[in-house]
Design a protein around this motif. Structure first.
Motif, PDB file in Angstrom:
ATOM      1  N   GLY A 131      40.952  43.289  38.816  1.00 18.55           N
ATOM      2  CA  GLY A 131      40.994  41.920  39.208  1.00 18.55           C
ATOM      3  C   GLY A 131      40.926  41.023  38.003  1.00 18.55           C
ATOM      4  O   GLY A 131      40.614  41.302  36.740  1.00 18.55           O
ATOM      5  N   LYS A 132      40.897  39.657  37.969  1.00 21.11           N
ATOM      6  CA  LYS A 132      40.739  38.529  37.127  1.00 21.11           C
ATOM      7  C   LYS A 132      40.252  37.374  37.683  1.00 21.11           C
ATOM      8  O   LYS A 132      40.313  37.271  38.897  1.00 21.11           O
ATOM      9  CB  LYS A 132      41.899  38.610  36.281  1.00 21.11           C
ATOM     10  N   CYS A 133      39.821  36.663  36.949  1.00 19.36           N
ATOM     11  CA  CYS A 133      39.423  35.174  37.184  1.00 19.36           C
ATOM     12  C   CYS A 133      40.400  34.067  37.351  1.00 19.36           C
ATOM     13  O   CYS A 133      41.470  34.113  36.718  1.00 19.36           O
ATOM     14  CB  CYS A 133      38.280  34.867  36.236  1.00 19.36           C
ATOM     15  N   PHE A 134      40.401  33.312  38.178  1.00 21.98           N
ATOM     16  CA  PHE A 134      41.440  32.204  38.513  1.00 21.98           C
ATOM     17  C   PHE A 134      40.594  30.830  38.771  1.00 21.98           C
ATOM     18  O   PHE A 134      39.445  30.675  39.250  1.00 21.98           O
ATOM     19  CB  PHE A 134      42.020  32.508  39.948  1.00 21.98           C
ATOM     20  N   GLY A 135      41.312  29.622  38.296  1.00 21.73           N
ATOM     21  CA  GLY A 135      40.833  28.391  38.476  1.00 21.73           C
ATOM     22  C   GLY A 135      39.402  27.988  37.714  1.00 21.73           C
ATOM     23  O   GLY A 135      38.916  29.024  36.853  1.00 21.73           O
ATOM     24  N   LYS A 136      39.341  27.003  38.066  1.00 20.16           N
ATOM     25  CA  LYS A 136      38.141  26.248  37.343  1.00 20.16           C
ATOM     26  C   LYS A 136      36.794  26.929  37.641  1.00 20.16           C
ATOM     27  O   LYS A 136      35.902  26.988  36.814  1.00 20.16           O
ATOM     28  CB  LYS A 136      37.828  24.689  37.261  1.00 20.16           C
ATOM     29  N   LYS A 137      36.411  27.501  38.682  1.00 22.65           N
ATOM     30  CA  LYS A 137      35.468  28.123  39.043  1.00 22.65           C
ATOM     31  C   LYS A 137      35.414  29.625  38.788  1.00 22.65           C
ATOM     32  O   LYS A 137      34.381  30.176  39.479  1.00 22.65           O
ATOM     33  CB  LYS A 137      35.335  28.051  40.882  1.00 22.65           C
ATOM     34  N   LYS A 138      36.299  29.948  38.123  1.00 15.83           N
ATOM     35  CA  LYS A 138      36.326  31.561  37.758  1.00 15.83           C
ATOM     36  C   LYS A 138      36.216  32.279  38.722  1.00 15.83           C
ATOM     37  O   LYS A 138      35.638  33.473  38.879  1.00 15.83           O
ATOM     38  CB  LYS A 138      35.204  31.713  36.868  1.00 15.83           C
ATOM     39  N   THR A 139      36.946  32.262  40.010  1.00  7.62           N
ATOM     40  CA  THR A 139      36.930  32.948  40.987  1.00  7.62           C
ATOM     41  C   THR A 139      37.533  34.324  41.068  1.00  7.62           C
ATOM     42  O   THR A 139      38.705  34.442  40.337  1.00  7.62           O
ATOM     43  CB  THR A 139      37.786  32.325  42.182  1.00  7.62           C
ATOM     44  N   LEU A 140      36.897  35.265  41.176  1.00  8.09           N
ATOM     45  CA  LEU A 140      37.444  36.812  41.042  1.00  8.09           C
ATOM     46  C   LEU A 140      38.527  36.950  42.066  1.00  8.09           C
ATOM     47  O   LEU A 140      38.074  37.021  43.165  1.00  8.09           O
ATOM     48  CB  LEU A 140      36.432  37.836  40.681  1.00  8.09           C
ATOM     49  N   GLN A 141      39.632  37.398  41.754  1.00  9.82           N
ATOM     50  CA  GLN A 141      40.548  37.860  42.656  1.00  9.82           C
ATOM     51  C   GLN A 141      41.431  39.051  42.323  1.00  9.82           C
ATOM     52  O   GLN A 141      41.603  39.498  41.074  1.00  9.82           O
ATOM     53  CB  GLN A 141      41.528  36.755  43.060  1.00  9.82           C
ATOM     54  N   THR A 142      41.807  39.914  43.190  1.00  7.47           N
ATOM     55  CA  THR A 142      42.820  40.914  42.890  1.00  7.47           C
ATOM     56  C   THR A 142      43.919  41.064  43.701  1.00  7.47           C
ATOM     57  O   THR A 142      44.255  40.556  44.753  1.00  7.47           O
ATOM     58  CB  THR A 142      41.956  42.235  43.093  1.00  7.47           C
ATOM     59  N   LYS A 143      44.955  41.694  43.409  1.00  7.00           N
ATOM     60  CA  LYS A 143      46.103  42.134  43.986  1.00  7.00           C
ATOM     61  C   LYS A 143      45.893  42.959  44.870  1.00  7.00           C
ATOM     62  O   LYS A 143      45.422  44.135  44.810  1.00  7.00           O
ATOM     63  CB  LYS A 143      47.504  42.113  43.060  1.00  7.00           C
ATOM     64  N   PRO A 144      46.739  42.962  46.327  1.00  3.99           N
ATOM     65  CA  PRO A 144      46.991  44.126  47.279  1.00  3.99           C
ATOM     66  C   PRO A 144      47.178  45.217  46.487  1.00  3.99           C
ATOM     67  O   PRO A 144      46.486  46.582  46.964  1.00  3.99           O
ATOM     68  CB  PRO A 144      47.936  43.551  48.177  1.00  3.99           C
ATOM     69  N   ASP A 145      48.058  45.474  45.546  1.00  6.11           N
ATOM     70  CA  ASP A 145      48.299  46.795  45.008  1.00  6.11           C
ATOM     71  C   ASP A 145      47.000  47.374  44.461  1.00  6.11           C
ATOM     72  O   ASP A 145      46.582  48.609  44.414  1.00  6.11           O
ATOM     73  CB  ASP A 145      49.367  46.943  44.026  1.00  6.11           C
ATOM     74  N   HIS A 146      46.338  46.498  43.839  1.00  6.87           N
ATOM     75  CA  HIS A 146      44.726  46.912  43.121  1.00  6.87           C
ATOM     76  C   HIS A 146      43.804  47.564  44.180  1.00  6.87           C
ATOM     77  O   HIS A 146      43.158  48.294  43.952  1.00  6.87           O
ATOM     78  CB  HIS A 146      44.420  45.978  42.096  1.00  6.87           C
ATOM     79  N   LEU A 147      43.834  46.602  45.224  1.00  3.62           N
ATOM     80  CA  LEU A 147      42.923  47.164  46.320  1.00  3.62           C
ATOM     81  C   LEU A 147      43.710  48.617  46.845  1.00  3.62           C
ATOM     82  O   LEU A 147      42.760  49.611  47.295  1.00  3.62           O
ATOM     83  CB  LEU A 147      43.213  46.207  47.513  1.00  3.62           C
ATOM     84  N   ILE A 148      44.786  49.002  47.085  1.00  2.00           N
ATOM     85  CA  ILE A 148      45.139  50.202  47.453  1.00  2.00           C
ATOM     86  C   ILE A 148      44.990  51.322  46.392  1.00  2.00           C
ATOM     87  O   ILE A 148      44.381  52.368  46.765  1.00  2.00           O
ATOM     88  CB  ILE A 148      46.876  50.066  47.801  1.00  2.00           C
ATOM     89  N   ILE A 149      44.873  50.924  45.088  1.00  2.00           N
ATOM     90  CA  ILE A 149      44.475  51.750  43.959  1.00  2.00           C
ATOM     91  C   ILE A 149      42.924  52.221  44.080  1.00  2.00           C
ATOM     92  O   ILE A 149      42.702  53.402  44.239  1.00  2.00           O
ATOM     93  CB  ILE A 149      44.815  51.173  42.795  1.00  2.00           C
ATOM     94  N   PHE A 150      42.259  51.187  44.441  1.00  2.00           N
ATOM     95  CA  PHE A 150      40.800  51.562  44.628  1.00  2.00           C
ATOM     96  C   PHE A 150      40.574  52.344  45.990  1.00  2.00           C
ATOM     97  O   PHE A 150      39.877  53.389  45.700  1.00  2.00           O
ATOM     98  CB  PHE A 150      40.215  50.132  44.785  1.00  2.00           C
ATOM     99  N   LEU A 151      41.327  51.920  46.997  1.00  2.00           N
ATOM    100  CA  LEU A 151      41.070  53.005  48.181  1.00  2.00           C
ATOM    101  C   LEU A 151      41.428  54.318  48.011  1.00  2.00           C
ATOM    102  O   LEU A 151      40.885  55.273  48.463  1.00  2.00           O
ATOM    103  CB  LEU A 151      41.923  52.505  49.433  1.00  2.00           C
ATOM    104  N   LYS A 152      42.513  54.519  47.066  1.00  2.00           N
ATOM    105  CA  LYS A 152      42.967  55.824  46.741  1.00  2.00           C
ATOM    106  C   LYS A 152      41.890  56.856  45.739  1.00  2.00           C
ATOM    107  O   LYS A 152      41.593  57.799  46.146  1.00  2.00           O
ATOM    108  CB  LYS A 152      44.333  56.191  46.039  1.00  2.00           C
ATOM    109  N   ASP A 153      41.472  55.953  44.665  1.00  2.00           N
ATOM    110  CA  ASP A 153      40.748  56.662  43.695  1.00  2.00           C
ATOM    111  C   ASP A 153      39.350  56.537  43.971  1.00  2.00           C
ATOM    112  O   ASP A 153      38.474  57.490  43.535  1.00  2.00           O
ATOM    113  CB  ASP A 153      40.764  55.548  42.493  1.00  2.00           C
TER     114      ASP A 153
END
Length: 202
Positions: A131-153
């Motif tokens: 994941g990576k940080c977005f916006g001024k508040k540095k909110t951590l976000q991730t893409k759905p594909d990365h969630l799927i990779i996490f579920l598998k690994d």
């Protein structure tokens, strides 16, 4: 008189219960006056006559929620955004941002996996979930594909019996995947079997 701002939870409660409970009962549960509840309901358009949902519309909403933006679903069903949100809340389809967002926040992933968002935050910081940080508040976000990779690994870090599987499944169709992968269905089947096993042993 001090104005008491409506929270998201209060608004969702009002939307869900407006046609089920009296204004007085809703006001009592929310610690608000009858006038406050009525004015909010009027602003939300709840006081107008609601068009009943038919089975085909419900099936369409359930199928498309998580795959298409709520705006598009509303247009195809010829309904207001409010009507779509209300029905999604009734059907417990999950937060709208999960359905509409290209990126998932720690709160979104926590909701999907039934995990504390703080734990998801640490997993992203540690690189377990990309994941990576977005916006001024540095909110951590991730893409759905990365969630799927996490579920598998990392199958040991999530449990199908606790996760909201029906809300996770649409992400496998995020890029026109035809079927659920074997590793996912096997994990779900294994967790369900383990839960139902008398000894808790496979």
């Amino acid at each position: 008189m001090i104005y008491k701002r409506w929270t998201k939870e209060e608004t969702n409660y009002l939307i869900f219960n407006y046609s089920r409970k009296s204004i007085i009962a809703i006001g009592a549960n929310l610690n608000r006056t009858k006038d406050s509840v009525f004015k909010k309901a009027k602003r939300l358009g709840l006081t107008t006559e609601m068009k009943h949902w038919i089975e085909n519309e419900i099936n369409f909403l359930v199928d498309k929620w998580g795959k298409k933006p709520a705006d598009d679903i509303a247009k195809e069903l010829n309904r207001s955004i409010l009507s779509i949100k209300k029905k999604a809340i009734e059907l417990k389809l999950g937060p709208e941002r999960i359905a509409n967002g290209e990126f998932l926040t720690t709160g979104d992933i926590g909701y999907l996996l039934n995990k504390n968002p703080g734990l998801i935050y640490r997993w992203i910081k540690d690189g377990i979930i990309k994941g990576k940080c977005f916006g001024k508040k540095k909110t951590l976000q991730t893409k759905p594909d990365h969630l799927i990779i996490f579920l598998k690994d990392y199958p040991e870090k999530w449990c199908a019996n606790k996760a909201r599987i029906d809300l996770i499944k649409p992400y496998f169709y995020y890029k026109n995947r035809a079927d659920l992968p074997d590793w996912f269905t096997n994990k779900v089947r294994k967790d369900v079997y383990y839960k139902n096993s008398p000894t808790g042993i496979l």
